[in-house]
Design a protein around this motif. Structure first.
Motif, PDB file in Angstrom:
ATOM      1  N   THR A   1     -16.245 -21.426 -29.029  1.00 20.99           N
ATOM      2  CA  THR A   1     -15.406 -20.363 -29.215  1.00 20.99           C
ATOM      3  C   THR A   1     -16.149 -18.855 -28.983  1.00 20.99           C
ATOM      4  OG1 THR A   1     -14.691 -21.075 -31.053  1.00 20.99           O
ATOM      5  CG2 THR A   1     -14.175 -18.901 -30.904  1.00 20.99           C
ATOM      6  N   ALA A   5       0.523 -25.799 -21.112  1.00 20.82           N
ATOM      7  CA  ALA A   5      -0.297 -26.866 -21.405  1.00 20.82           C
ATOM      8  C   ALA A   5      -0.005 -27.972 -20.247  1.00 20.82           C
ATOM      9  CB  ALA A   5       0.057 -27.656 -22.557  1.00 20.82           C
ATOM     10  N   THR A  38     -11.365 -20.252 -26.330  1.00 19.31           N
ATOM     11  CA  THR A  38     -12.074 -21.644 -26.759  1.00 19.31           C
ATOM     12  C   THR A  38     -12.084 -22.598 -25.681  1.00 19.31           C
ATOM     13  OG1 THR A  38     -10.819 -21.363 -29.027  1.00 19.31           O
ATOM     14  CG2 THR A  38     -11.686 -23.582 -28.286  1.00 19.31           C
ATOM     15  N   ASN A  39     -13.100 -23.176 -25.471  1.00 17.87           N
ATOM     16  CA  ASN A  39     -13.414 -24.011 -24.290  1.00 17.87           C
ATOM     17  C   ASN A  39     -12.873 -25.508 -24.654  1.00 17.87           C
ATOM     18  OD1 ASN A  39     -14.704 -25.781 -22.654  1.00 17.87           O
ATOM     19  ND2 ASN A  39     -16.033 -24.413 -21.769  1.00 17.87           N
ATOM     20  N   THR A  40     -11.705 -25.939 -24.094  1.00 15.86           N
ATOM     21  CA  THR A  40     -11.233 -27.297 -24.497  1.00 15.86           C
ATOM     22  C   THR A  40     -12.048 -28.352 -24.301  1.00 15.86           C
ATOM     23  OG1 THR A  40     -10.214 -27.333 -22.299  1.00 15.86           O
ATOM     24  CG2 THR A  40      -9.089 -26.217 -23.847  1.00 15.86           C
ATOM     25  N   LYS A  41     -13.049 -28.301 -23.448  1.00 17.80           N
ATOM     26  CA  LYS A  41     -14.001 -29.334 -23.229  1.00 17.80           C
ATOM     27  C   LYS A  41     -15.281 -29.430 -24.442  1.00 17.80           C
ATOM     28  CE  LYS A  41     -13.522 -30.484 -18.531  1.00 17.80           C
ATOM     29  NZ  LYS A  41     -14.446 -30.651 -17.277  1.00 17.80           N
ATOM     30  N   GLU A  82      -8.794 -16.915 -17.451  1.00 20.49           N
ATOM     31  CA  GLU A  82      -8.018 -18.022 -17.510  1.00 20.49           C
ATOM     32  C   GLU A  82      -7.539 -18.538 -16.152  1.00 20.49           C
ATOM     33  OE1 GLU A  82      -4.844 -17.016 -21.319  1.00 20.49           O
ATOM     34  OE2 GLU A  82      -4.206 -16.350 -19.560  1.00 20.49           O
ATOM     35  N   VAL A 118      -9.422 -24.569 -18.683  1.00 26.33           N
ATOM     36  CA  VAL A 118     -10.659 -24.966 -19.398  1.00 26.33           C
ATOM     37  C   VAL A 118     -10.651 -23.934 -20.792  1.00 26.33           C
ATOM     38  CG1 VAL A 118     -13.123 -25.418 -19.899  1.00 26.33           C
ATOM     39  CG2 VAL A 118     -11.771 -26.040 -17.800  1.00 26.33           C
ATOM     40  N   GLY A 145     -15.699 -27.034 -26.902  1.00 17.98           N
ATOM     41  CA  GLY A 145     -15.017 -26.393 -28.285  1.00 17.98           C
ATOM     42  C   GLY A 145     -15.619 -25.228 -28.694  1.00 17.98           C
ATOM     43  N   GLN A 187      -8.914 -21.603 -23.282  1.00 15.66           N
ATOM     44  CA  GLN A 187      -7.392 -21.039 -23.917  1.00 15.66           C
ATOM     45  C   GLN A 187      -7.588 -19.973 -24.692  1.00 15.66           C
ATOM     46  OE1 GLN A 187      -5.839 -24.656 -25.756  1.00 15.66           O
ATOM     47  NE2 GLN A 187      -5.102 -25.498 -23.893  1.00 15.66           N
ATOM     48  N   THR A 241      -5.500 -27.456 -15.029  1.00 11.66           N
ATOM     49  CA  THR A 241      -5.275 -26.772 -16.331  1.00 11.66           C
ATOM     50  C   THR A 241      -6.486 -25.949 -16.796  1.00 11.66           C
ATOM     51  OG1 THR A 241      -6.231 -28.884 -17.092  1.00 11.66           O
ATOM     52  CG2 THR A 241      -3.993 -28.979 -17.282  1.00 11.66           C
ATOM     53  N   ASP A 245      -6.450 -17.219 -27.670  1.00  8.07           N
ATOM     54  CA  ASP A 245      -5.747 -17.454 -28.957  1.00  8.07           C
ATOM     55  C   ASP A 245      -5.446 -15.837 -29.425  1.00  8.07           C
ATOM     56  OD1 ASP A 245      -4.405 -17.324 -31.315  1.00  8.07           O
ATOM     57  OD2 ASP A 245      -5.912 -18.763 -32.327  1.00  8.07           O
TER      58      ASP A 245
END
Length: 544
Positions: A266, A230, A259-262, A141, A248, A264, A250, A246, A252
């Motif tokens: 996993t 966030a 998960t890569n927020t850019k 992270e 990239v 998607g 996240q 922030t 769970d």
């Protein structure tokens, strides 16, 4: 009767002389077991001080281990201190006074090392898999963050509270301070000069020199902007200006995925201590997990390593066997020559032959490495008249050079033990052989050599074990080179198993301690098996 005869004689108990010339009042009485003079003797005081120092060091270790929750270390130190105090303050534990120190060193430096090596051999411990899963999640992270587009820059002050670092900024005219665990919050009583915080009660504003001294900690520091993760974190690269970042990636916790927020993509936790995507991409770092027998089978099943492992293993056996054979036969030959009484000046020759053994081995290896240099070495330039022979660069010449240098270093030892063994053979045995008509060669083959082997065989076995793990010679003379082309690890033609272990553990980018530990255990098994077989053969010689 005279007056002297009528006078009463004094009782014997009142006599001033006991017959040995000393009076009872001056005679020294023996010290009892509870005598204060014996209890507080200089030796007892010295023992009390030394044991007190050991207790103080042990208590420090207990507190330090408890601070990092290493409870098994705490238990061991408590048991060790109890054993030391019982042994040295109990009158019934005289043998323990000599056994306890040796047993403790045996546990720490032998048994613990062996057990820990065995444990590491069944894990993936190495660079990228050094710590726990929670540490890996936090590192992923922290490392995978990007600056928020359009976010303003903040003049920042780096502050500290003890060992804890924090960042202080000014937002909307209000000074705020936060740490890695506490988000930005108003700093009451703070002093602001322009747009920068200059002082905060309870905090120390670090100067530039202090920031430079802790540059890595400052760079790694990420202070949450608010309670909502966030919103990102505040980070600085130079200690003067901060930006909002922030993550990239996240995490769970419910699904145990990143998960890569850019993109998607996993990443799911695997059995080998990494988060891996469906495409096989891994997130670094990973964490340490148990991998079973994988490290033991990798050398045989991995096509990139199996060929190299076989070559190194064969060379290791050849090197150990040829080293023992060459040094023994040269040492035996010289011992036979200088054991002959017809040779004059034997003492001088024996003294000269011992010199290579008296010279430190690691220095001799370095000297020979320089002498065998292909361009400037003494061998090529002086002895061979300017020849250009690559002694350490050609695979076969490098192996020959290693054996030749080891012969130089090892034959004096064999010369010494063979000389001693020859001188211990009874002269009447050899005389009987000559009377029976045995020639020199027959007497040597049938009498001298068998009697010699009874004494020398255990030393030959130990010499084989030593050369099987002769790391110093290989490392200092050739460095294991010349390297195998295209090998995944830096291993060369003259590497033996123990130097290969060093390369796997410390010479690669991954530093695979698990694999190195597994190979170390294999070496231990091989050497132990050969030693066991050799000692069984030694008993056969003794019976013969």
């Amino acid at each position: 009767m005279t007056e002297q005869q009528l006078a009463p004689h004094p009782p014997e108990a009142a006599s001033s002389d006991d017959g040995d010339g000393t009076s009872p009042s001056r005679r020294t009485r023996p010290l009892g077991p509870d005598s204060h003079a014996r209890r507080f003797s200089p030796g007892w005081v010295a023992k009390l001080i030394l044991v007190g120092l050991v207790d103080a060091l042990g208590l420090y270790g207990i507190v330090a281990a408890a601070g990092v929750e290493s409870w098994w270390i705490v238990v061991f130190l408590v048991a060790a201190l109890a054993a030391v105090n019982w042994a040295y303050f109990s009158r019934r534990a005289i043998p323990a006074k000599y056994l306890v120190p040796g047993l403790l060193f045996l546990l720490v430096y032998q048994l613990f090392v062996m057990a820990y090596t065995g444990y590491i051999a069944f894990t993936n411990y190495g660079d990228g898999h050094n710590s726990t899963k929670s540490d890996a999640i936090s590192a992923i992270e922290t490392q995978n963050q990007v600056r928020v587009e359009g976010s303003p820059s903040f003049p920042v002050s780096v502050v500290s509270r003890g060992d804890e670092l924090g960042l202080a900024v000014v937002q909307d005219g209000q000074a705020e301070v936060g740490t890695a665990d506490e988000p930005l919050a108003p700093a009451d009583g703070a002093t602001v000069s322009g747009t920068k915080v200059t002082a905060i009660p309870g905090w120390q504003v670090l100067a530039f020199a202090d920031i430079a001294g802790r540059a890595q900690d400052v760079t790694d520091l990420a202070v949450p902007v608010s309670e909502d993760s966030a919103d990102g974190t505040l980070r600085t690269q130079n200690g003067s200006t901060a930006y909002v970042f922030t993550p990239v990636m996240q995490y769970d916790e419910k699904t145990d995925t990143f998960t890569n927020t850019k993109t998607g993509e996993t990443y799911t936790a695997s059995d080998h201590g990494n988060f891996v995507s469906a495409k096989g991409e891994r997130l670094e770092p990973g964490w340490r997990v148990t991998v079973g027998w994988e490290n033991f089978t990798k050398m045989f099943t991995d096509s990139r390593l199996s060929g190299i492992f076989v070559k190194v293993t064969l060379w290791t056996f050849a090197f150990a066997f040829l080293s023992v054979a060459t040094t023994f036969f040269l040492g035996l030959f010289l011992a036979l020559v200088f054991n002959d009484p017809r040779v004059r000046g034997r003492k001088i020759y024996r003294s000269l032959l011992i010199l290579p053994y008296a010279f430190p081995g690691f220095l001799a290896a370095l000297v020979w490495s320089g002498m065998l240099n292909s361009k400037f070495g003494f061998i090529n330039q002086v002895i061979l008249g300017g020849a250009n022979i690559d002694w350490l660069g050609d695979p076969w010449l490098a192996k020959f050079s290693v054996l030749a240098v080891n012969l130089w270093l090892g034959f004096p030892y064999m010369f010494l033990i063979c000389t001693g063994a020859l001188q211990s053979i009874p002269g009447d045995v050899m005389e009987s052989a000559r009377v029976d008509g045995a020639g020199p060669f027959r007497a040597f083959r049938s009498i001298t050599l068998p009697l010699l082997m009874v004494s020398v065989a255990p030393l030959l076995i130990s010499s084989f074990a030593f050369n099987f793990n002769n790391f110093t010679l290989i490392y200092l003379l050739t460095g294991g080179g010349p390297d195998f082309v295209g090998a995944p690890i830096p291993v060369g033609s003259t590497d033996i198993l123990i130097s290969m272990v060093y390369s796997v553990a410390f010479g690669t980018g991954s530093n695979d301690y698990g694999l190195a530990s597994a190979v170390s255990i294999l070496i231990f098994i091989v050497v132990g098996l050969i030693s066991w077989l050799g000692f069984r053969r030694t008993r056969t010689l003794e019976e013969l």
